[in-house]
Write a protein that holds these residues in place. Structure first.
Motif, PDB file in Angstrom:
ATOM      1  N   ALA A 124       0.837  -1.205   0.000  1.00  0.00           N
ATOM      2  CA  ALA A 124       0.000   0.000   0.000  1.00  0.00           C
ATOM      3  C   ALA A 124       0.872   1.255   0.000  1.00  0.00           C
ATOM      4  CB  ALA A 124      -0.931  -0.012   1.208  1.00  0.00           C
ATOM      5  N   ASN A 125       1.973   1.209   0.720  1.00  0.00           N
ATOM      6  CA  ASN A 125       2.889   2.358   0.756  1.00  0.00           C
ATOM      7  C   ASN A 125       3.556   2.572  -0.606  1.00  0.00           C
ATOM      8  OD1 ASN A 125       2.356   2.929   3.439  1.00  0.00           O
ATOM      9  ND2 ASN A 125       4.019   1.620   4.199  1.00  0.00           N
ATOM     10  N   ILE A 126       3.819   1.475  -1.318  1.00  0.00           N
ATOM     11  CA  ILE A 126       4.394   1.586  -2.665  1.00  0.00           C
ATOM     12  C   ILE A 126       3.407   2.283  -3.601  1.00  0.00           C
ATOM     13  CG2 ILE A 126       5.099   0.272  -4.709  1.00  0.00           C
ATOM     14  CD1 ILE A 126       6.272  -1.835  -2.826  1.00  0.00           C
ATOM     15  N   LEU A 127       2.147   1.884  -3.530  1.00  0.00           N
ATOM     16  CA  LEU A 127       1.126   2.514  -4.374  1.00  0.00           C
ATOM     17  C   LEU A 127       1.007   4.005  -4.074  1.00  0.00           C
ATOM     18  CD1 LEU A 127      -1.718  -0.178  -4.273  1.00  0.00           C
ATOM     19  CD2 LEU A 127      -0.061   0.222  -6.093  1.00  0.00           C
ATOM     20  N   LYS A 128       1.115   4.333  -2.788  1.00  0.00           N
ATOM     21  CA  LYS A 128       1.037   5.746  -2.385  1.00  0.00           C
ATOM     22  C   LYS A 128       2.246   6.520  -2.898  1.00  0.00           C
ATOM     23  CE  LYS A 128       0.268   8.646   1.704  1.00  0.00           C
ATOM     24  NZ  LYS A 128       0.123   8.632   3.190  1.00  0.00           N
ATOM     25  N   ALA A 129       3.414   5.896  -2.847  1.00  0.00           N
ATOM     26  CA  ALA A 129       4.652   6.576  -3.259  1.00  0.00           C
ATOM     27  C   ALA A 129       4.667   6.852  -4.757  1.00  0.00           C
ATOM     28  CB  ALA A 129       5.862   5.738  -2.860  1.00  0.00           C
ATOM     29  N   ILE A 130       4.127   5.937  -5.540  1.00  0.00           N
ATOM     30  CA  ILE A 130       4.151   6.127  -7.003  1.00  0.00           C
ATOM     31  C   ILE A 130       2.916   6.875  -7.499  1.00  0.00           C
ATOM     32  CG2 ILE A 130       5.561   4.066  -7.329  1.00  0.00           C
ATOM     33  CD1 ILE A 130       3.082   2.559  -8.208  1.00  0.00           C
ATOM     34  N   LYS A 131       2.071   7.304  -6.540  1.00  0.00           N
ATOM     35  CA  LYS A 131       0.880   8.098  -6.848  1.00  0.00           C
ATOM     36  C   LYS A 131      -0.083   7.365  -7.797  1.00  0.00           C
ATOM     37  CE  LYS A 131       2.958  12.656  -6.108  1.00  0.00           C
ATOM     38  NZ  LYS A 131       4.177  12.170  -5.460  1.00  0.00           N
ATOM     39  N   ALA A 132      -0.353   6.126  -7.467  1.00  0.00           N
ATOM     40  CA  ALA A 132      -1.295   5.330  -8.254  1.00  0.00           C
ATOM     41  C   ALA A 132      -2.717   5.664  -7.846  1.00  0.00           C
ATOM     42  CB  ALA A 132      -1.034   3.838  -8.048  1.00  0.00           C
ATOM     43  N   ASP A 133      -3.632   5.529  -8.775  1.00  0.00           N
ATOM     44  CA  ASP A 133      -5.045   5.753  -8.481  1.00  0.00           C
ATOM     45  C   ASP A 133      -5.550   4.658  -7.547  1.00  0.00           C
ATOM     46  OD1 ASP A 133      -8.144   5.444  -9.246  1.00  0.00           O
ATOM     47  OD2 ASP A 133      -7.490   7.468  -9.791  1.00  0.00           O
ATOM     48  N   ARG A 134      -6.673   4.929  -6.880  1.00  0.00           N
ATOM     49  CA  ARG A 134      -7.248   3.945  -5.960  1.00  0.00           C
ATOM     50  C   ARG A 134      -7.629   2.656  -6.677  1.00  0.00           C
ATOM     51  NH1 ARG A 134     -12.036   6.972  -3.067  1.00  0.00           N
ATOM     52  NH2 ARG A 134     -12.282   7.675  -5.217  1.00  0.00           N
ATOM     53  N   LYS A 135      -7.989   2.754  -7.966  1.00  0.00           N
ATOM     54  CA  LYS A 135      -8.293   1.566  -8.759  1.00  0.00           C
ATOM     55  C   LYS A 135      -7.100   1.296  -9.665  1.00  0.00           C
ATOM     56  CE  LYS A 135     -12.353   0.754 -10.335  1.00  0.00           C
ATOM     57  NZ  LYS A 135     -13.619   0.810 -11.104  1.00  0.00           N
ATOM     58  N   ALA A 136      -6.302   0.296  -9.296  1.00  0.00           N
ATOM     59  CA  ALA A 136      -5.042   0.075 -10.004  1.00  0.00           C
ATOM     60  C   ALA A 136      -4.901  -1.375 -10.440  1.00  0.00           C
ATOM     61  CB  ALA A 136      -3.862   0.473  -9.116  1.00  0.00           C
ATOM     62  N   LEU A 137      -4.396  -1.552 -11.654  1.00  0.00           N
ATOM     63  CA  LEU A 137      -4.067  -2.869 -12.187  1.00  0.00           C
ATOM     64  C   LEU A 137      -2.550  -2.976 -12.240  1.00  0.00           C
ATOM     65  CD1 LEU A 137      -4.946  -5.543 -13.564  1.00  0.00           C
ATOM     66  CD2 LEU A 137      -4.806  -4.327 -15.745  1.00  0.00           C
ATOM     67  N   VAL A 138      -2.016  -3.953 -11.507  1.00  0.00           N
ATOM     68  CA  VAL A 138      -0.569  -4.143 -11.427  1.00  0.00           C
ATOM     69  C   VAL A 138      -0.186  -5.320 -12.323  1.00  0.00           C
ATOM     70  CG1 VAL A 138       1.400  -4.546  -9.912  1.00  0.00           C
ATOM     71  CG2 VAL A 138      -0.606  -3.306  -9.053  1.00  0.00           C
ATOM     72  N   VAL A 139       0.605  -5.055 -13.352  1.00  0.00           N
ATOM     73  CA  VAL A 139       0.997  -6.093 -14.309  1.00  0.00           C
ATOM     74  C   VAL A 139       2.467  -6.432 -14.113  1.00  0.00           C
ATOM     75  CG1 VAL A 139       1.201  -6.694 -16.743  1.00  0.00           C
ATOM     76  CG2 VAL A 139      -0.730  -5.308 -15.967  1.00  0.00           C
ATOM     77  N   ILE A 140       2.717  -7.712 -13.827  1.00  0.00           N
ATOM     78  CA  ILE A 140       4.086  -8.176 -13.619  1.00  0.00           C
ATOM     79  C   ILE A 140       4.410  -9.252 -14.653  1.00  0.00           C
ATOM     80  CG2 ILE A 140       4.226  -7.582 -11.181  1.00  0.00           C
ATOM     81  CD1 ILE A 140       3.396 -10.390 -10.465  1.00  0.00           C
ATOM     82  N   ASN A 141       5.692  -9.503 -14.831  1.00  0.00           N
ATOM     83  CA  ASN A 141       6.118 -10.426 -15.882  1.00  0.00           C
ATOM     84  C   ASN A 141       6.047 -11.882 -15.435  1.00  0.00           C
ATOM     85  OD1 ASN A 141       7.075 -10.747 -18.564  1.00  0.00           O
ATOM     86  ND2 ASN A 141       9.112 -11.191 -17.771  1.00  0.00           N
ATOM     87  N   ASP A 142       6.527 -12.150 -14.227  1.00  0.00           N
ATOM     88  CA  ASP A 142       6.592 -13.525 -13.730  1.00  0.00           C
ATOM     89  C   ASP A 142       5.801 -13.670 -12.437  1.00  0.00           C
ATOM     90  OD1 ASP A 142       8.441 -14.387 -15.763  1.00  0.00           O
ATOM     91  OD2 ASP A 142       9.992 -13.266 -14.671  1.00  0.00           O
TER      92      ASP A 142
END
Length: 207
Positions: free
Chosen positions: A140-158
């Protein structure tokens, strides 16, 4: 090629990267996007609905009254649709709603949405996304630091269990592997948080 600022999990700029115009710079085709979203939602339908016709409702074998002479409308069964407890006229039965759309259409829709996201500044590119432990507060702190919207889709490779399990208890946040992203999720969530590795994989597949 389009350029976008890449940041780290602290929200600090790291580098500027170029995005392929074949994925992030196409002409947005809204109709194709509509067709693919419609297809995705149809494929998610269970289709388990079921109602009984007059032939399947229990009872009603006897004619309720004689055909003529009573002054009332003729009736053949108390399980006819107009009767309380009767069957349904065009009863819904279990069915499969799924169908497929052409691969080229699906790809064009995905590229259209990614292009639209880039134009609307809704893409956040991370140099890497790693966690040493499963901790919702840290994510949650990472999302806050990167200023992501409350509705966020996180896409990772692996597959990263620490990231997936840390994010799943946060409301309106979803994690997805790059091979599984779809048009519906991209439209549903306001912020698209994607790692550099995931972008490399996208460009390798679609270019």
């Amino acid at each position: 090629m389009s350029k976008i600022q890449m940041i780290n999990i602290e929200g600090n700029p790291v580098n500027e990267i170029e995005l392929s115009d074949q994925i992030f710079g196409v002409d947005v085709n809204e109709h194709v996007v509509y067709l693919v979203v419609k297809n995705i939602l149809a494929n998610r339908r269970q289709g388990t609905h079921s109602a009984k016709t007059r032939a399947e409702v229990r009872g009603g074998g006897k004619k309720p009254w004689r055909q003529k002479g009573t002054g009332r409308a003729r009736q053949g069964s108390i399980r006819s649709p107009q009767w309380r407890g009767g069957g349904v006229v065009f009863a819904k039965k279990p069915r499969d709603y799924s169908y497929t759309t052409p691969k080229k259409v699906r790809r064009l829709a995905l590229k259209s949405v990614l292009t639209s996201k880039l134009k609307d500044n809704e893409i956040i590119v991370l140099d890497k996304l790693e966690m040493n432990e499963i901790k919702t507060k840290t994510f949650a702190n990472i999302l806050k630091a990167i200023k992501a919207d409350r509705k966020a889709l996180v896409v990772i490779n692996d597959n990263d269990e620490n990231i997936v399990k840390s994010a799943r208890n946060i409301a309106n946040v979803k994690t997805s592997y790059v091979k599984d992203i779809n048009v519906y999720d991209l439209l549903k969530y306001n912020s698209l948080i994607i790692t550099k590795d995931a972008i490399d994989t996208l460009e390798e597949v679609f270019n």
